[in-house]
Design a protein around this motif. Structure first.
Motif, mmCIF file in Angstrom:
data_model
loop_
_atom_site.group_PDB
_atom_site.id
_atom_site.type_symbol
_atom_site.label_atom_id
_atom_site.label_comp_id
_atom_site.label_asym_id
_atom_site.label_seq_id
_atom_site.Cartn_x
_atom_site.Cartn_y
_atom_site.Cartn_z
ATOM 1 N N MET A 1 13.247 77.256 18.666
ATOM 2 C CA MET A 1 14.575 77.664 19.071
ATOM 3 C C MET A 1 15.336 76.422 19.533
ATOM 4 S SD MET A 1 15.373 80.534 21.864
ATOM 5 C CE MET A 1 16.972 80.796 22.464
ATOM 6 N N ARG A 2 16.219 75.960 18.703
ATOM 7 C CA ARG A 2 16.998 74.771 19.025
ATOM 8 C C ARG A 2 18.422 75.176 19.368
ATOM 9 N NH1 ARG A 2 16.812 70.426 14.750
ATOM 10 N NH2 ARG A 2 17.609 69.268 16.509
ATOM 11 N N ILE A 3 18.964 74.545 20.418
ATOM 12 C CA ILE A 3 20.347 74.788 20.831
ATOM 13 C C ILE A 3 21.175 73.609 20.347
ATOM 14 C CG2 ILE A 3 21.889 75.124 22.788
ATOM 15 C CD1 ILE A 3 19.486 76.194 24.349
ATOM 16 N N PRO A 4 22.213 73.873 19.579
ATOM 17 C CA PRO A 4 23.037 72.781 19.068
ATOM 18 C C PRO A 4 23.648 71.946 20.208
ATOM 19 C CG PRO A 4 23.618 74.846 18.007
ATOM 20 C CD PRO A 4 22.670 75.166 19.108
ATOM 21 N N LEU A 5 23.765 70.664 19.964
ATOM 22 C CA LEU A 5 24.301 69.735 20.959
ATOM 23 C C LEU A 5 25.716 70.136 21.385
ATOM 24 C CD1 LEU A 5 23.959 67.143 22.571
ATOM 25 C CD2 LEU A 5 24.872 65.895 20.606
ATOM 26 N N GLY A 6 26.502 70.633 20.482
ATOM 27 C CA GLY A 6 27.871 71.054 20.800
ATOM 28 C C GLY A 6 27.908 72.170 21.835
ATOM 29 N N VAL A 7 26.968 73.094 21.766
ATOM 30 C CA VAL A 7 26.901 74.197 22.725
ATOM 31 C C VAL A 7 26.565 73.658 24.116
ATOM 32 C CG1 VAL A 7 25.655 76.301 23.343
ATOM 33 C CG2 VAL A 7 26.312 75.892 20.958
ATOM 34 N N ILE A 8 25.644 72.715 24.181
ATOM 35 C CA ILE A 8 25.264 72.122 25.468
ATOM 36 C C ILE A 8 26.439 71.366 26.072
ATOM 37 C CG2 ILE A 8 23.759 70.424 26.568
ATOM 38 C CD1 ILE A 8 21.612 71.222 24.518
ATOM 39 N N VAL A 9 27.122 70.587 25.275
ATOM 40 C CA VAL A 9 28.278 69.825 25.757
ATOM 41 C C VAL A 9 29.361 70.773 26.244
ATOM 42 C CG1 VAL A 9 30.147 68.267 25.060
ATOM 43 C CG2 VAL A 9 27.791 67.791 24.364
ATOM 44 N N LEU A 10 29.633 71.821 25.501
ATOM 45 C CA LEU A 10 30.640 72.796 25.895
ATOM 46 C C LEU A 10 30.263 73.466 27.219
ATOM 47 C CD1 LEU A 10 33.226 74.372 25.287
ATOM 48 C CD2 LEU A 10 31.833 75.998 23.996
ATOM 49 N N ALA A 11 29.004 73.805 27.387
ATOM 50 C CA ALA A 11 28.556 74.440 28.625
ATOM 51 C C ALA A 11 28.743 73.495 29.819
ATOM 52 C CB ALA A 11 27.098 74.853 28.504
ATOM 53 N N VAL A 12 28.424 72.221 29.646
ATOM 54 C CA VAL A 12 28.593 71.241 30.725
ATOM 55 C C VAL A 12 30.069 71.083 31.070
ATOM 56 C CG1 VAL A 12 28.324 68.799 31.327
ATOM 57 C CG2 VAL A 12 26.441 70.031 30.250
ATOM 58 N N VAL A 13 30.904 70.994 30.075
ATOM 59 C CA VAL A 13 32.351 70.853 30.305
ATOM 60 C C VAL A 13 32.891 72.073 31.043
ATOM 61 C CG1 VAL A 13 34.597 70.770 29.145
ATOM 62 C CG2 VAL A 13 32.752 69.261 28.400
ATOM 63 N N LEU A 14 32.468 73.253 30.663
ATOM 64 C CA LEU A 14 32.924 74.473 31.333
ATOM 65 C C LEU A 14 32.444 74.522 32.783
ATOM 66 C CD1 LEU A 14 32.516 77.139 28.505
ATOM 67 C CD2 LEU A 14 34.638 76.176 29.426
ATOM 68 N N LEU A 15 31.227 74.080 33.050
ATOM 69 C CA LEU A 15 30.720 74.044 34.423
ATOM 70 C C LEU A 15 31.520 73.067 35.279
ATOM 71 C CD1 LEU A 15 26.850 74.202 33.928
ATOM 72 C CD2 LEU A 15 28.313 75.900 35.023
ATOM 73 N N ILE A 16 31.835 71.912 34.736
ATOM 74 C CA ILE A 16 32.632 70.924 35.477
ATOM 75 C C ILE A 16 34.031 71.464 35.731
ATOM 76 C CG2 ILE A 16 33.698 68.641 35.309
ATOM 77 C CD1 ILE A 16 31.135 67.735 33.834
ATOM 78 N N ALA A 17 34.624 72.095 34.755
ATOM 79 C CA ALA A 17 35.971 72.660 34.923
ATOM 80 C C ALA A 17 35.969 73.771 35.965
ATOM 81 C CB ALA A 17 36.483 73.189 33.583
ATOM 82 N N ALA A 18 34.934 74.591 35.976
ATOM 83 C CA ALA A 18 34.852 75.673 36.960
ATOM 84 C C ALA A 18 34.726 75.104 38.368
ATOM 85 C CB ALA A 18 33.666 76.577 36.649
ATOM 86 N N PHE A 19 33.939 74.059 38.532
ATOM 87 C CA PHE A 19 33.790 73.436 39.844
ATOM 88 C C PHE A 19 35.105 72.802 40.294
ATOM 89 C CE2 PHE A 19 32.974 69.624 42.382
ATOM 90 C CZ PHE A 19 32.398 70.214 43.495
ATOM 91 N N ALA A 20 35.768 72.081 39.398
ATOM 92 C CA ALA A 20 37.013 71.390 39.746
ATOM 93 C C ALA A 20 38.120 72.384 40.094
ATOM 94 C CB ALA A 20 37.453 70.492 38.593
ATOM 95 N N SER A 21 38.124 73.547 39.487
ATOM 96 C CA SER A 21 39.186 74.515 39.770
ATOM 97 C C SER A 21 39.007 75.175 41.132
ATOM 98 C CB SER A 21 39.241 75.579 38.676
ATOM 99 O OG SER A 21 38.091 76.393 38.728
ATOM 100 N N ASN A 22 37.807 75.118 41.700
ATOM 101 C CA ASN A 22 37.557 75.722 43.005
ATOM 102 C C ASN A 22 37.802 74.779 44.165
ATOM 103 O OD1 ASN A 22 36.871 78.241 42.065
ATOM 104 N ND2 ASN A 22 34.742 77.692 41.765
ATOM 105 N N VAL A 23 38.052 73.503 43.894
ATOM 106 C CA VAL A 23 38.322 72.527 44.946
ATOM 107 C C VAL A 23 39.824 72.564 45.242
ATOM 108 C CG1 VAL A 23 38.262 70.087 45.534
ATOM 109 C CG2 VAL A 23 36.405 71.083 44.205
ATOM 110 N N PRO A 24 40.208 72.903 46.490
ATOM 111 C CA PRO A 24 41.640 72.980 46.792
ATOM 112 C C PRO A 24 42.292 71.600 46.759
ATOM 113 C CG PRO A 24 40.344 73.278 48.788
ATOM 114 C CD PRO A 24 39.377 73.208 47.643
ATOM 115 N N SER A 25 43.526 71.556 46.322
ATOM 116 C CA SER A 25 44.257 70.298 46.289
ATOM 117 C C SER A 25 44.675 69.907 47.710
ATOM 118 C CB SER A 25 45.496 70.433 45.408
ATOM 119 O OG SER A 25 46.442 71.280 46.042
ATOM 120 N N GLU A 26 45.116 68.687 47.848
ATOM 121 C CA GLU A 26 45.560 68.206 49.159
ATOM 122 C C GLU A 26 46.758 69.018 49.647
ATOM 123 O OE1 GLU A 26 47.242 64.077 51.180
ATOM 124 O OE2 GLU A 26 46.202 64.003 49.268
#
Length: 73
Positions: free
Chosen positions: A1-26
């Motif tokens: 069972m191999r997971i394509p590299l594109g799926v892994i990259v997309l998942a990482v990008v989505l996790l980073i975006a979710a974290f960044a959206s929860n940090v309140p701005s100054e």
């Protein structure tokens, strides 16, 4: 069972975006601090939300609050 590299990259990008959206701005932090000020707020007794606001900015907010309470806004 191999997971394509594109799926892994997309998942990482989505996790980073979710974290960044929860940090309140100054600006959001400062607005919340201004709303949290009350007659018990002092230079040494800050509301919890104001702990991340720079000292000069907090002092300005505190002075503005005191002037508004005196009707001098």
């Amino acid at each position: 069972m191999r997971i394509p590299l594109g799926v892994i990259v997309l998942a990482v990008v989505l996790l980073i975006a979710a974290f960044a959206s929860n940090v309140p701005s100054e600006a959001e932090t400062e607005a919340a601090c201004r709303r949290a000020l009350d007659n018990t707020s002092t230079w040494t007794s800050r509301p919890d939300i104001c702990q991340d606001v720079p000292p000069e900015t907090y002092r300005t907010f505190l002075l503005m609050y005191e002037l508004r309470e005196e009707g001098l806004d």
